[in-house]
Write a protein that holds these residues in place. Structure first.
Motif, short mmCIF file in Angstrom:
data_model
loop_
_atom_site.label_atom_id
_atom_site.label_comp_id
_atom_site.label_asym_id
_atom_site.label_seq_id
_atom_site.Cartn_x
_atom_site.Cartn_y
_atom_site.Cartn_z
N SER A 4 0.87 -1.16 0.00
CA SER A 4 0.00 0.00 0.00
C SER A 4 0.91 1.21 0.00
O SER A 4 2.08 1.11 0.35
CB SER A 4 -0.90 0.00 1.22
N GLY A 162 -7.96 1.93 -2.53
CA GLY A 162 -8.59 1.44 -1.30
C GLY A 162 -8.41 -0.05 -1.08
O GLY A 162 -8.48 -0.54 0.05
N LYS A 163 -8.17 -0.78 -2.14
CA LYS A 163 -7.97 -2.23 -2.01
C LYS A 163 -6.66 -2.55 -1.31
O LYS A 163 -6.49 -3.65 -0.78
CB LYS A 163 -8.00 -2.89 -3.38
N VAL A 164 -5.72 -1.63 -1.35
CA VAL A 164 -4.44 -1.90 -0.70
C VAL A 164 -4.11 -0.98 0.47
O VAL A 164 -3.22 -1.27 1.25
CB VAL A 164 -3.26 -1.87 -1.70
N GLY A 165 -4.79 0.13 0.59
CA GLY A 165 -4.43 1.04 1.67
C GLY A 165 -5.48 2.10 1.90
O GLY A 165 -6.61 1.96 1.45
N ASP A 166 -5.09 3.16 2.59
CA ASP A 166 -6.03 4.21 2.93
C ASP A 166 -5.63 5.57 2.39
O ASP A 166 -6.09 6.60 2.88
CB ASP A 166 -6.21 4.28 4.45
#
Lengths: 207, 161
Positions: A4, A162-166
């Motif tokens: 991410s 969003g699938k890997v982080g914020d």
């Protein structure tokens, strides 16, 4: 392992930012050639933002913007989005068509087609410089254009991040000709699996 | 003066009468509005992805339909609401780009809406209205006074659901 943005070390981040800068620089050169006039570029700003602040970009989440989306295939997969505020889109179209700015309310078929073409040139050169830099084969798809609220358009790259982080990583670039300034934003969104390929190709993969 | 409480992307919040909860520019994301009609307590979540179980990095519970709904109910209950009074309304879940691509990216809006409905059904909260799908963005305002949800768009009108 999927990366991410917030797990990247500062070296990797700098390399990604620099890659974005080089891509944007090439895009502006291509634009300048197409318009056959001098177009300058401010130093692109690479930014990392939390989702809740993403909506404040581009004049607020319900501000009307133009998003041009490209699929990217080849050694990396993912997407690239180029986003412009409406007023800047008009300036670009007028630069291309050689008219004075008149109607800033709507876009004609012709203007939309011109915007897609501008998107094509910008993204095409952005991608080809990326490809040269990384020695990876990359092909952008034909463009798809949507005019709607900034938040709604930004949700497309944001969901992928969003699938890997914020957080999201994006590159803000300002183009200037002798009269007008245009601010454009590039979002390079590699698929989860492509991060490692990209970082390895750039020589900053930590093993 | 009525407070306007903003909910960002991958964010949630609750409010009591007479405040208004709002989230701007929903695209493929879904706005989940819960309302306790007896105690006039409202909750709003702006979710980005259907399920926390398919994602490794899932610390932000407001990002996913499943975890956001659970958290929203919990916070509303802590503030005096009761789950059996709650009703739900949904907005968003659009497909912003019309590529004929096969990838799941393009169907994420639909999947977000579907996952939200399934989770609400599991929690036995009736969905009394929705404005989902299509290919346009939405800005919503949830009124704690009466549970009305105002859906605003660019070029597709505004309406209360």
């Amino acid at each position: 392992m999927a990366k991410s943005i917030e797990q990247l070390n500062s070296m990797q981040l700098d390399v990604l930012k620099e890659m974005g800068n080089i891509g944007a620089g090439n895009a502006v050169t291509a634009l300048s050639k197409m318009l056959n006039k001098k177009v300058d570029m401010s130093v692109p700003k690479a930014q990392i933002l939390e989702f809740k602040f993403v909506a404040d970009l581009l004049g607020g989440a319900d501000n009307l913007v133009i998003g041009i989306l490209f699929d990217m295939t080849g050694d990396l997969s993912g997407s690239i989005m180029f986003i412009l505020e409406q007023k800047y889109a008009h300036v670009l179209v007028n630069m291309l068509m050689g008219k004075e700015i008149d109607d800033i309310t709507g876009f004609s078929e012709m203007a939309i087609s011109a915007l897609k073409e501008i998107g094509n040139i910008l993204v095409g050169s952005y991608v080809s410089s990326l490809s040269t830099l990384t020695n990876l084969k990359l092909t952008p798809s034909i463009p798809d254009l949507t005019i709607d609220m900034a938040g709604a358009i930004l949700s497309v790259p944001a969901i992928e991040f969003g699938k890997v982080g914020d957080t999201v990583l994006f590159i803000e670039t300002e183009f200037l000709d002798d009269q007008y300034a245009v601010v454009g934003n590039f979002f390079l969104v590699p698929d989860i699996a492509s991060y490692d390929i990209l970082l390895r190709a750039l020589g900053v993969m930590d093993e | 003066m009525k407070d306007l409480i903003k909910v960002g992307m991958a964010d949630l919040n609750i409010a009591k009468r007479p405040s208004i909860l709002t989230t701007l520019g929903l695209g493929s994301c879904v706005g989940i509005a819960l309302y306790d009609k007896i105690y006039k307590i409202a909750g709003l979540a702006h979710i980005m992805l259907p399920s926390s179980t398919q994602i490794k990095n899932n610390t932000n519970i407001a990002k996913f339909a499943d975890t956001a709904i659970v958290q929203l109910i919990k916070q509303m209950e802590q503030n005096g609401a009761s789950k059996c009074n709650m009703v739900a309304k949904l907005a968003g879940g659009a497909q912003m780009f019309s590529f004929g691509r096969t990838s799941e990216i393009m169907r994420i809006g639909e999947r977000n809406a579907q996952a939200s409905k399934e989770m609400l059904t599991n929690m036995s909260i009736p969905i009394i209205a929705e404005d989902t799908g299509g290919n346009h963005g939405r800005t919503i305002e949830l009124y704690t006074e009466d549970g009305n949800l105002l859906v605003k768009t660019i070029g597709h009108g505004s309406r209360y659901i």
